[in-house]
Design a protein around this motif. Structure first.
Motif, PDB file in Angstrom:
ATOM      1  N   PRO A   1      49.248   0.456 -16.608  1.00  0.00           N
ATOM      2  CA  PRO A   1      48.838  -0.003 -15.281  1.00  0.00           C
ATOM      3  C   PRO A   1      49.489   0.741 -14.120  1.00  0.00           C
ATOM      4  O   PRO A   1      48.981   0.681 -12.993  1.00  0.00           O
ATOM      5  N   ALA A   2      50.603   1.429 -14.376  1.00  0.00           N
ATOM      6  CA  ALA A   2      51.317   2.120 -13.302  1.00  0.00           C
ATOM      7  C   ALA A   2      52.392   2.999 -13.927  1.00  0.00           C
ATOM      8  O   ALA A   2      52.640   2.929 -15.141  1.00  0.00           O
ATOM      9  N   VAL A   3      53.026   3.810 -13.113  1.00  0.00           N
ATOM     10  CA  VAL A   3      54.200   4.555 -13.569  1.00  0.00           C
ATOM     11  C   VAL A   3      55.343   3.557 -13.745  1.00  0.00           C
ATOM     12  O   VAL A   3      55.600   2.731 -12.873  1.00  0.00           O
ATOM     13  N   MET A   4      56.016   3.624 -14.892  1.00  0.00           N
ATOM     14  CA  MET A   4      57.095   2.688 -15.199  1.00  0.00           C
ATOM     15  C   MET A   4      58.440   3.415 -15.234  1.00  0.00           C
ATOM     16  O   MET A   4      58.549   4.491 -15.833  1.00  0.00           O
ATOM     17  N   THR A   5      59.445   2.830 -14.620  1.00  0.00           N
ATOM     18  CA  THR A   5      60.806   3.298 -14.835  1.00  0.00           C
ATOM     19  C   THR A   5      61.357   2.591 -16.065  1.00  0.00           C
ATOM     20  O   THR A   5      60.985   1.448 -16.358  1.00  0.00           O
ATOM     21  N   ASP A   6      62.202   3.271 -16.834  1.00  0.00           N
ATOM     22  CA  ASP A   6      62.786   2.709 -18.063  1.00  0.00           C
ATOM     23  C   ASP A   6      61.707   2.180 -19.000  1.00  0.00           C
ATOM     24  O   ASP A   6      61.822   1.102 -19.587  1.00  0.00           O
ATOM     25  N   PHE A   7      60.630   2.976 -19.161  1.00  0.00           N
ATOM     26  CA  PHE A   7      59.479   2.543 -19.958  1.00  0.00           C
ATOM     27  C   PHE A   7      59.887   2.209 -21.394  1.00  0.00           C
ATOM     28  O   PHE A   7      60.654   2.933 -22.032  1.00  0.00           O
TER      29      PHE A   7
ATOM     30  N   LEU B   1      56.139   0.957 -10.661  1.00  0.00           N
ATOM     31  CA  LEU B   1      56.282   1.478  -9.308  1.00  0.00           C
ATOM     32  C   LEU B   1      54.983   1.260  -8.538  1.00  0.00           C
ATOM     33  O   LEU B   1      53.897   1.542  -9.044  1.00  0.00           O
ATOM     34  N   GLY B   2      55.091   0.757  -7.318  1.00  0.00           N
ATOM     35  CA  GLY B   2      53.921   0.551  -6.470  1.00  0.00           C
ATOM     36  C   GLY B   2      53.681   1.766  -5.597  1.00  0.00           C
ATOM     37  O   GLY B   2      53.265   2.814  -6.054  1.00  0.00           O
ATOM     38  N   GLU B   3      53.967   1.641  -4.307  1.00  0.00           N
ATOM     39  CA  GLU B   3      53.812   2.770  -3.403  1.00  0.00           C
ATOM     40  C   GLU B   3      55.114   3.561  -3.339  1.00  0.00           C
ATOM     41  O   GLU B   3      56.181   2.998  -3.092  1.00  0.00           O
ATOM     42  N   VAL B   4      55.031   4.860  -3.589  1.00  0.00           N
ATOM     43  CA  VAL B   4      56.223   5.715  -3.590  1.00  0.00           C
ATOM     44  C   VAL B   4      55.925   7.017  -2.868  1.00  0.00           C
ATOM     45  O   VAL B   4      54.768   7.434  -2.744  1.00  0.00           O
ATOM     46  N   SER B   5      56.991   7.665  -2.420  1.00  0.00           N
ATOM     47  CA  SER B   5      56.858   8.995  -1.832  1.00  0.00           C
ATOM     48  C   SER B   5      57.011  10.046  -2.924  1.00  0.00           C
ATOM     49  O   SER B   5      57.513   9.763  -4.017  1.00  0.00           O
ATOM     50  N   VAL B   6      56.597  11.260  -2.616  1.00  0.00           N
ATOM     51  CA  VAL B   6      56.752  12.356  -3.566  1.00  0.00           C
ATOM     52  C   VAL B   6      58.221  12.560  -3.917  1.00  0.00           C
ATOM     53  O   VAL B   6      58.579  12.709  -5.088  1.00  0.00           O
ATOM     54  N   SER B   7      59.083  12.547  -2.906  1.00  0.00           N
ATOM     55  CA  SER B   7      60.502  12.804  -3.155  1.00  0.00           C
ATOM     56  C   SER B   7      61.123  11.724  -4.024  1.00  0.00           C
ATOM     57  O   SER B   7      61.938  12.015  -4.914  1.00  0.00           O
TER      58      SER B   7
ATOM     59  N   ARG C   1      50.919  19.706  -1.711  1.00  0.00           N
ATOM     60  CA  ARG C   1      50.120  20.846  -1.253  1.00  0.00           C
ATOM     61  C   ARG C   1      48.982  20.442  -0.325  1.00  0.00           C
ATOM     62  O   ARG C   1      48.597  21.211   0.560  1.00  0.00           O
ATOM     63  N   SER C   2      48.441  19.237  -0.537  1.00  0.00           N
ATOM     64  CA  SER C   2      47.260  18.828   0.232  1.00  0.00           C
ATOM     65  C   SER C   2      47.572  17.896   1.394  1.00  0.00           C
ATOM     66  O   SER C   2      46.798  17.821   2.356  1.00  0.00           O
ATOM     67  N   GLY C   3      48.672  17.137   1.291  1.00  0.00           N
ATOM     68  CA  GLY C   3      48.959  16.117   2.291  1.00  0.00           C
ATOM     69  C   GLY C   3      48.097  14.881   2.132  1.00  0.00           C
ATOM     70  O   GLY C   3      48.120  13.977   2.980  1.00  0.00           O
ATOM     71  N   SER C   4      47.332  14.808   1.032  1.00  0.00           N
ATOM     72  CA  SER C   4      46.460  13.662   0.784  1.00  0.00           C
ATOM     73  C   SER C   4      47.078  12.743  -0.258  1.00  0.00           C
ATOM     74  O   SER C   4      48.106  13.048  -0.853  1.00  0.00           O
ATOM     75  N   ARG C   5      46.419  11.610  -0.497  1.00  0.00           N
ATOM     76  CA  ARG C   5      46.945  10.589  -1.396  1.00  0.00           C
ATOM     77  C   ARG C   5      46.578  10.875  -2.843  1.00  0.00           C
ATOM     78  O   ARG C   5      45.533  11.441  -3.146  1.00  0.00           O
TER      79      ARG C   5
ATOM     80  N   SER D   1      46.223  -1.109  -6.299  1.00  0.00           N
ATOM     81  CA  SER D   1      46.730  -1.226  -7.650  1.00  0.00           C
ATOM     82  C   SER D   1      47.314   0.112  -8.075  1.00  0.00           C
ATOM     83  O   SER D   1      47.105   1.133  -7.429  1.00  0.00           O
ATOM     84  N   GLY D   2      48.052   0.097  -9.185  1.00  0.00           N
ATOM     85  CA  GLY D   2      48.628   1.338  -9.699  1.00  0.00           C
ATOM     86  C   GLY D   2      49.792   1.832  -8.870  1.00  0.00           C
ATOM     87  O   GLY D   2      50.299   1.142  -7.970  1.00  0.00           O
ATOM     88  N   THR D   3      50.231   3.033  -9.166  1.00  0.00           N
ATOM     89  CA  THR D   3      51.291   3.697  -8.409  1.00  0.00           C
ATOM     90  C   THR D   3      50.626   4.614  -7.385  1.00  0.00           C
ATOM     91  O   THR D   3      49.927   5.558  -7.744  1.00  0.00           O
ATOM     92  N   GLN D   4      50.839   4.313  -6.115  1.00  0.00           N
ATOM     93  CA  GLN D   4      50.241   5.078  -5.023  1.00  0.00           C
ATOM     94  C   GLN D   4      51.251   6.072  -4.490  1.00  0.00           C
ATOM     95  O   GLN D   4      52.350   5.688  -4.073  1.00  0.00           O
ATOM     96  N   VAL D   5      50.893   7.354  -4.511  1.00  0.00           N
ATOM     97  CA  VAL D   5      51.807   8.419  -4.099  1.00  0.00           C
ATOM     98  C   VAL D   5      51.328   9.028  -2.798  1.00  0.00           C
ATOM     99  O   VAL D   5      50.197   9.527  -2.726  1.00  0.00           O
ATOM    100  N   ARG D   6      52.188   8.964  -1.791  1.00  0.00           N
ATOM    101  CA  ARG D   6      51.822   9.459  -0.462  1.00  0.00           C
ATOM    102  C   ARG D   6      52.812  10.551  -0.025  1.00  0.00           C
ATOM    103  O   ARG D   6      53.901  10.646  -0.558  1.00  0.00           O
TER     104      ARG D   6
END
Length: 299
Positions: A227-233, A241-247, A272-276, A293-298
């Motif tokens: 369902p999303a990117v998991m830490t300590d999977f 992880l919900g909304e996260v930055s690239v860094s 590279r694109s500046g898009s989501r 839903s999911g992990t949103q990367v901005r």
């Protein structure tokens, strides 16, 4: 909006399930409605995985006594492009009034890529340790751990160029949904005589990110079986992880053979694109596209 969607091979064939055709066709049919809804509203490119499918074809080819030599991986990737593209065209065609086209796609890689000496890409079914050791002995294959099981690993060089991306752009502008770079594209190298196939499987997420960049996509989705990117999977401390930055996402470690390329792909696209971009479950495609839903990367 132009959307590139990467569909995981394990999303089409759930992990550990027998690689029969019927469950895969049924799974494509289950998610076709949501994918078609996206394709009806946007210009959509689908890039599918082929790990379970190409592994099965390789096993069948290696075991066929009528063959002098097994078919090489680039040829088998081409076969899976036709097979899975056919499933997608049929399923989506039941919901869409506009055409769906599968493009047999070549992906240029570097012949000197160090990945050829360090196989990491999982293909085929899961095995226990004894089965894996026997297959490794019989076929001279390399295996690696995938969770609690073992799977064959093959070379996965980085994609440098999607040969048919211009054709895909033309089709999209004509209102056609495109299945592109299936299985990451047929891996080829540039020679003096033209393009030549090589023994490898390109990671479909990295190929999809490259296609998204070259096509000027507004959104890049990686749809898989989690369902999303998991830490300590896989541990008691795992957290979605919900909304996260690239860094923030790049500061975490993920396995090279599974979530690692997905994270690398979305980060590369967003930077590279500046898009989501987003990662999540295939069944939640509409919600992930909407950003709920999911992990949103901005950026």
């Amino acid at each position: 909006m132009r959307v590139v969607i990467a569909l995981g091979g394990n999303a089409l064939l759930p992990r550990g399930q027998r690689p029969d055709w019927q469950p895969q066709v049924d799974q494509v049919a289950r998610v076709a409605g949501a994918l078609a809804e996206l394709a009806a509203a946007h210009e959509v490119v689908l890039v599918h995985g082929n790990g379970p499918q190409v592994g099965l074809l390789a096993l069948e080819s290696a075991a066929d006594p009528s063959l002098t030599h097994p078919y090489p991986l680039d040829e088998l990737v081409a076969e899976t492009q036709g097979l899975i593209g056919y499933w997608l065209q049929q399923a989506l065609g039941r919901h869409l009034r506009t055409p769906v086209i599968t493009v047999v796609t070549q992906t240029v890689v570097d012949a000197a890529d160090p990945a050829f000496a360090d196989p990491t890409k999982f293909v085929g079914s899961v095995y226990d340790e004894l089965e894996a050791k026997e297959l490794a002995r019989v076929h001279d294959w390399t295996f690696g751990r995938d969770g609690d099981s073992w799977r064959r690993v093959v070379a996965s060089p980085a994609p440098r160029r999607i040969v048919e991306v211009g054709t895909a752009d033309h089709l999209l502008r004509s209102g056609i949904t495109v299945v592109l770079a299936g299985g990451g594209g047929i891996p080829v190298v540039e020679t003096r005589d033209g393009l030549e196939g090589v023994e490898a499987v390109v990671d479909k997420d990295l190929a999809a990110a490259l296609a998204a960049k070259e096509l000027g996509a507004d959104l890049f989705l990686v749809l898989t079986d989690v369902p999303a990117v998991m830490t300590d999977f896989g541990t008691a401390d795992q957290r979605a992880l919900g909304e996260v930055s690239v860094s923030d996402l790049e500061s975490l470690d993920f396995p090279a053979g599974s979530m690692g390329p997905k994270v690398e792909a979305v980060c590369e696209f967003v930077r590279r694109s500046g898009s989501r971009a987003a990662i999540g479950s295939l069944e939640e495609a509409l919600a992930i596209c909407a950003g709920t839903s999911g992990t949103q990367v901005r950026p």
